[in-house]
Design an enzyme around this catalytic site. Structure first.
Site, PDB file in Angstrom:
ATOM      1  N   ARG A 129      12.151  -5.340   4.437  1.00 49.29           N
ATOM      2  CA  ARG A 129      11.869  -3.925   4.210  1.00 49.29           C
ATOM      3  C   ARG A 129      12.851  -3.029   4.967  1.00 49.29           C
ATOM      4  O   ARG A 129      13.173  -3.273   6.119  1.00 49.29           O
ATOM      5  CB  ARG A 129      10.447  -3.608   4.687  1.00 49.29           C
ATOM      6  CG  ARG A 129      10.142  -2.116   4.645  1.00 49.29           C
ATOM      7  CD  ARG A 129       8.699  -1.821   4.585  1.00 49.29           C
ATOM      8  NE  ARG A 129       7.972  -2.145   5.800  1.00 49.29           N
ATOM      9  CZ  ARG A 129       6.654  -1.985   5.912  1.00 49.29           C
ATOM     10  NH1 ARG A 129       5.948  -1.564   4.897  1.00 49.29           N
ATOM     11  NH2 ARG A 129       6.057  -2.296   7.036  1.00 49.29           N
TER      12      ARG A 129
ATOM     13  N   ARG B 197       0.417  -7.881  14.027  1.00 48.38           N
ATOM     14  CA  ARG B 197      -0.201  -7.035  12.998  1.00 48.38           C
ATOM     15  C   ARG B 197      -1.091  -7.845  12.072  1.00 48.38           C
ATOM     16  O   ARG B 197      -2.166  -7.400  11.676  1.00 48.38           O
ATOM     17  CB  ARG B 197       0.884  -6.322  12.189  1.00 48.38           C
ATOM     18  CG  ARG B 197       1.486  -5.155  12.955  1.00 48.38           C
ATOM     19  CD  ARG B 197       2.868  -4.804  12.462  1.00 48.38           C
ATOM     20  NE  ARG B 197       2.878  -4.300  11.111  1.00 48.38           N
ATOM     21  CZ  ARG B 197       3.947  -4.339  10.322  1.00 48.38           C
ATOM     22  NH1 ARG B 197       5.067  -4.895  10.751  1.00 48.38           N
ATOM     23  NH2 ARG B 197       3.890  -3.833   9.115  1.00 48.38           N
TER      24      ARG B 197
ATOM     25  N   LYS C  23       0.827  -1.216   0.000  1.00 46.97           N
ATOM     26  CA  LYS C  23       0.000   0.000   0.000  1.00 46.97           C
ATOM     27  C   LYS C  23       0.860   1.265   0.000  1.00 46.97           C
ATOM     28  O   LYS C  23       0.560   2.209  -0.722  1.00 46.97           O
ATOM     29  CB  LYS C  23      -0.913   0.019   1.235  1.00 46.97           C
ATOM     30  CG  LYS C  23      -1.830  -1.181   1.369  1.00 46.97           C
ATOM     31  CD  LYS C  23      -2.786  -1.028   2.554  1.00 46.97           C
ATOM     32  CE  LYS C  23      -2.072  -0.933   3.896  1.00 46.97           C
ATOM     33  NZ  LYS C  23      -1.442  -2.194   4.338  1.00 46.97           N
TER      34      LYS C  23
ATOM     35  N   ARG D 133      11.843  -0.938  10.489  1.00 48.59           N
ATOM     36  CA  ARG D 133      10.856  -0.471  11.456  1.00 48.59           C
ATOM     37  C   ARG D 133      10.820  -1.392  12.667  1.00 48.59           C
ATOM     38  O   ARG D 133      10.946  -2.604  12.516  1.00 48.59           O
ATOM     39  CB  ARG D 133       9.481  -0.452  10.777  1.00 48.59           C
ATOM     40  CG  ARG D 133       9.249   0.813   9.984  1.00 48.59           C
ATOM     41  CD  ARG D 133       8.039   0.742   9.112  1.00 48.59           C
ATOM     42  NE  ARG D 133       6.892   0.092   9.723  1.00 48.59           N
ATOM     43  CZ  ARG D 133       5.700   0.012   9.118  1.00 48.59           C
ATOM     44  NH1 ARG D 133       5.530   0.530   7.924  1.00 48.59           N
ATOM     45  NH2 ARG D 133       4.705  -0.596   9.712  1.00 48.59           N
TER      46      ARG D 133
ATOM     47  N   ARG E 179      -8.990   1.062   9.390  1.00 54.78           N
ATOM     48  CA  ARG E 179      -8.576  -0.294   9.739  1.00 54.78           C
ATOM     49  C   ARG E 179      -9.620  -0.993  10.605  1.00 54.78           C
ATOM     50  O   ARG E 179      -9.425  -2.147  10.986  1.00 54.78           O
ATOM     51  CB  ARG E 179      -7.269  -0.243  10.526  1.00 54.78           C
ATOM     52  CG  ARG E 179      -6.005  -0.433   9.721  1.00 54.78           C
ATOM     53  CD  ARG E 179      -4.849  -0.293  10.689  1.00 54.78           C
ATOM     54  NE  ARG E 179      -3.638  -0.941  10.267  1.00 54.78           N
ATOM     55  CZ  ARG E 179      -2.676  -0.357   9.568  1.00 54.78           C
ATOM     56  NH1 ARG E 179      -2.810   0.867   9.146  1.00 54.78           N
ATOM     57  NH2 ARG E 179      -1.583  -1.028   9.280  1.00 54.78           N
TER      58      ARG E 179
HETATM   59  P1  ADP Z   1       1.534  -1.639   7.908  1.00 59.48           P
HETATM   60  O1  ADP Z   1       2.829  -1.960   7.258  1.00 59.48           O
HETATM   61  O2  ADP Z   1       1.218  -2.595   9.018  1.00 59.48           O
HETATM   62  O3  ADP Z   1       0.423  -1.426   6.947  1.00 59.48           O
HETATM   63  P2  ADP Z   1       1.389   1.177   8.808  1.00 59.48           P
HETATM   64  O4  ADP Z   1       2.584   1.986   8.543  1.00 59.48           O
HETATM   65  O5  ADP Z   1       0.169   1.439   8.011  1.00 59.48           O
HETATM   66  O6  ADP Z   1       1.857  -0.334   8.716  1.00 59.48           O
HETATM   67  O7  ADP Z   1       0.967   1.295  10.357  1.00 59.48           O
HETATM   68  C1  ADP Z   1       1.905   1.046  11.377  1.00 59.48           C
HETATM   69  C2  ADP Z   1       1.207   0.993  12.718  1.00 59.48           C
HETATM   70  O8  ADP Z   1       0.556   2.261  12.988  1.00 59.48           O
HETATM   71  C3  ADP Z   1       0.098  -0.043  12.860  1.00 59.48           C
HETATM   72  O9  ADP Z   1       0.588  -1.327  13.164  1.00 59.48           O
HETATM   73  C4  ADP Z   1      -0.717   0.574  14.007  1.00 59.48           C
HETATM   74  O10 ADP Z   1      -0.079   0.386  15.250  1.00 59.48           O
HETATM   75  C5  ADP Z   1      -0.664   2.053  13.690  1.00 59.48           C
HETATM   76  N1  ADP Z   1      -1.788   2.444  12.811  1.00 59.48           N
HETATM   77  C6  ADP Z   1      -1.691   2.922  11.540  1.00 59.48           C
HETATM   78  N2  ADP Z   1      -2.912   3.161  11.019  1.00 59.48           N
HETATM   79  C7  ADP Z   1      -3.822   2.829  11.975  1.00 59.48           C
HETATM   80  C8  ADP Z   1      -5.233   2.829  12.036  1.00 59.48           C
HETATM   81  N3  ADP Z   1      -5.999   3.246  10.999  1.00 59.48           N
HETATM   82  N4  ADP Z   1      -5.836   2.413  13.179  1.00 59.48           N
HETATM   83  C9  ADP Z   1      -5.104   2.005  14.220  1.00 59.48           C
HETATM   84  N5  ADP Z   1      -3.760   1.950  14.225  1.00 59.48           N
HETATM   85  C10 ADP Z   1      -3.104   2.363  13.120  1.00 59.48           C
END
Ligand code: ADP
Ligand code: ZN
Length: 214
Positions: free
Chosen positions: A122, A166, A13, A155, A88
């Protein structure tokens, strides 16, 4: 055009959002990036979410919805946006429909084995946010960002234990959104495997088909 990019962690994404944002001239709004910036700058929000994110858990809905609501108020978001990592949960999706309804939700499908490969390899530039992969998208100079020369890092939530958390959060809380948006006729599904250019061309065809249908 107002778009949501949906899919498990590692679905691509972030990479696809960057490409679509540049080509379609739409702001790329990543809640993950916004939270990571808050953590880096040690803001009040950052202090609250730091440990939650490192563990791989979801940030509570109220904090997340407030963050997105604020971001969508910026002038650059008036004509359209790409939301990456939000919503989410069903509560977040409902809030978004009230604040600023989405035109199209793109769901990126990938297998678990590919998710693990992508996340464990990554690397991220903490300075400019550019995403790399040790095997499939390595930087020209090992450990350094091609774009700004920053030192690449992984990360904290790309450790195997946090990845498991996750994925579980995705299956339990986010995956139901596929049916939620599907029943509202807002969903297109795309095969997220393969190189970014290939996924992007699938994305482009899906958007064209969507526009012809309306
Ligand atoms: P991923 O690679 O898991 O898609 P993101 O960079 O989108 O990672 O998100 C990293 C973290 O930020 C998530 O694991 C969560 O802890 C938090 N987070 C991001 N977006 C949301 C959301 N919409 N609702 C709740 N937590 C979120
Ligand atoms: Zn960089």
């Amino acid at each position: 055009m107002k778009m949501v990019f949906l899919g498990p962690p590692g679905a691509g994404k972030g990479t696809l959002s960057d490409m679509a944002s540049a080509r379609l001239n739409l702001p790329h709004i990543s809640t993950g990036d916004l939270f990571r910036a808050a953590v880096k700058h040690e803001t009040e929000l950052g202090k609250k979410v730091k440990d939650i994110i490192a563990l791989g858990q979801l940030v509570p809905d109220d904090l997340t919805i407030a963050l997105v609501r604020e971001r969508l108020n910026h002038g650059d978001a008036s004509k359209g946006w790409i939301l990456d990592g939000f919503p989410r949960t069903t509560a977040q999706a409902e809030a978004l429909q009230e604040v600023d309804p989405v035109d199209l939700v793109v769901d990126f499908e990938v297998q678990d084995s590919l998710i693990l490969f992508r996340l464990t390899g990554r690397r991220l530039c903490p300075q400019c946010g550019k995403i790399y992969h040790l095997v499939t998208m390595p930087p020209a100079k090992e450990g350094l960002c091609d774009h700004c020369g920053g030192s690449l890092s992984s990360r904290p939530d790309d450790r195997e234990e946090a990845i498991r958390v996750r994925l579980l959060a995705y299956r339990e809380q986010t995956e139901p959104l596929i049916a939620w948006y599907g029943s509202r006729d807002l969903l297109v599904t795309i095969d997220g495997s393969g190189a970014p250019d290939l996924v992007y061309s699938r994305f482009e065809s899906a958007v064209i088909r969507y526009r012809q249908d309306r």
